[in-house]
Write a protein that holds these residues in place. Sequence first.
Motif, PDB file in Angstrom:
ATOM      1  N   SER A 203      19.243 105.385  52.031  1.00 15.91           N
ATOM      2  CA  SER A 203      17.810 105.234  51.774  1.00 15.91           C
ATOM      3  C   SER A 203      17.002 105.582  53.018  1.00 15.91           C
ATOM      4  CB  SER A 203      17.502 103.804  51.329  1.00 15.91           C
ATOM      5  OG  SER A 203      18.185 103.533  50.133  1.00 15.91           O
TER       6      SER A 203
ATOM      7  N   ASP B  57      18.539 104.650  42.947  1.00 15.89           N
ATOM      8  CA  ASP B  57      19.551 103.611  43.115  1.00 15.89           C
ATOM      9  C   ASP B  57      19.123 102.460  42.215  1.00 15.89           C
ATOM     10  OD1 ASP B  57      21.305 101.633  43.726  1.00 15.89           O
ATOM     11  OD2 ASP B  57      21.209 101.895  45.895  1.00 15.89           O
TER      12      ASP B  57
ATOM     13  N   ASP C 130      17.201 109.365  45.978  1.00 10.03           N
ATOM     14  CA  ASP C 130      18.024 108.339  46.633  1.00 10.03           C
ATOM     15  C   ASP C 130      18.959 107.755  45.571  1.00 10.03           C
ATOM     16  OD1 ASP C 130      18.962 106.482  48.388  1.00 10.03           O
ATOM     17  OD2 ASP C 130      17.085 105.376  48.607  1.00 10.03           O
TER      18      ASP C 130
HETATM   19 MG   LIG Z   1      19.855 102.521  49.493  1.00  9.55          MG
END
Ligand SMILES: [Mg+2]
Length: 225
Positions: A56, A79, A157
């Motif tokens: 991230s 995510d 991400d």
């Molecule tokens: Mg992460």
Amino acid sequence: MNTRREYRFKLISNRKPHSPVSDAYRGIRTNIQFLKRKNDIKSILVTSTRAGEGKSLTCINLAIAMAQTNMKTLYVDADLRRPGVHRAFVLSNETGLTSYLLGECDLETVVHEEVMANLSIVTAGPVPMNPVELLESPSMTQFLEKMADRYEMILVDSSPMIVPDASILAMLTDGCIFVVEAQKTKRASAQRAIQQLKKLHVNILGVVLNKQKEKYLSEDYYYSY
Ligand SMILES: [Mg+2]
Ligand SMILES: Nc1ncnc2c1ncn2[C@@H]1O[C@H](COP(=O)(O)OP(=O)(O)O)[C@@H](O)[C@H]1O
């Protein structure tokens, strides 16, 4: 930015644009821009072997570095198991990617437009029971296709490779950046994850070596292609 926005993530590209670390992100950005010109890359997945290796942090700093070149950039927190960007930017996560995928909101309402100049963000939304199903659904493909018309670069991400989510996303994006944590990521696990991506014919754009100690390098971060 207020201090509540210091949190988990070091938004270094924004807060310290002249530091060596920001230079490292700019270096990765330059490589991506080069590859993008040659291969028409629109969306890039950031993944790694396991949690906590810096996916991230790498993804958001890269997104900031891209946005700083006036490229219309979208960061997507995909995510769905451990989302976090909403905390980093103090954004509402009541609706997000999961809400869009479940048909609960449209494309316009799911985007936090221009959180910074040229940088828009889609937060993950409420944590779902079935992340794999959601990411595999045609809505996810449509989401990325529609976003590719609106943004010049999409950074996605993701969860680590220990769950299927990242592999699914890797097949929907144009390339992947793999994050390795210096002195932590097990060589065999990283190799297995990269083999898995290769089996899926994923375009691995590069590997970011994160959290490298100063005694090994003169900077906190290092990148290699
Ligand atoms: Mg992460
Ligand atoms: N190079 C780094 N230097 C210092 N802290 C870092 C670095 N990379 C990651 N972190 C910290 O480690 C934690 C995990 O990073 P994160 O990006 O959330 O990992 P992941 O997304 O892979 O789970 C965060 O608190 C983050 O701020």
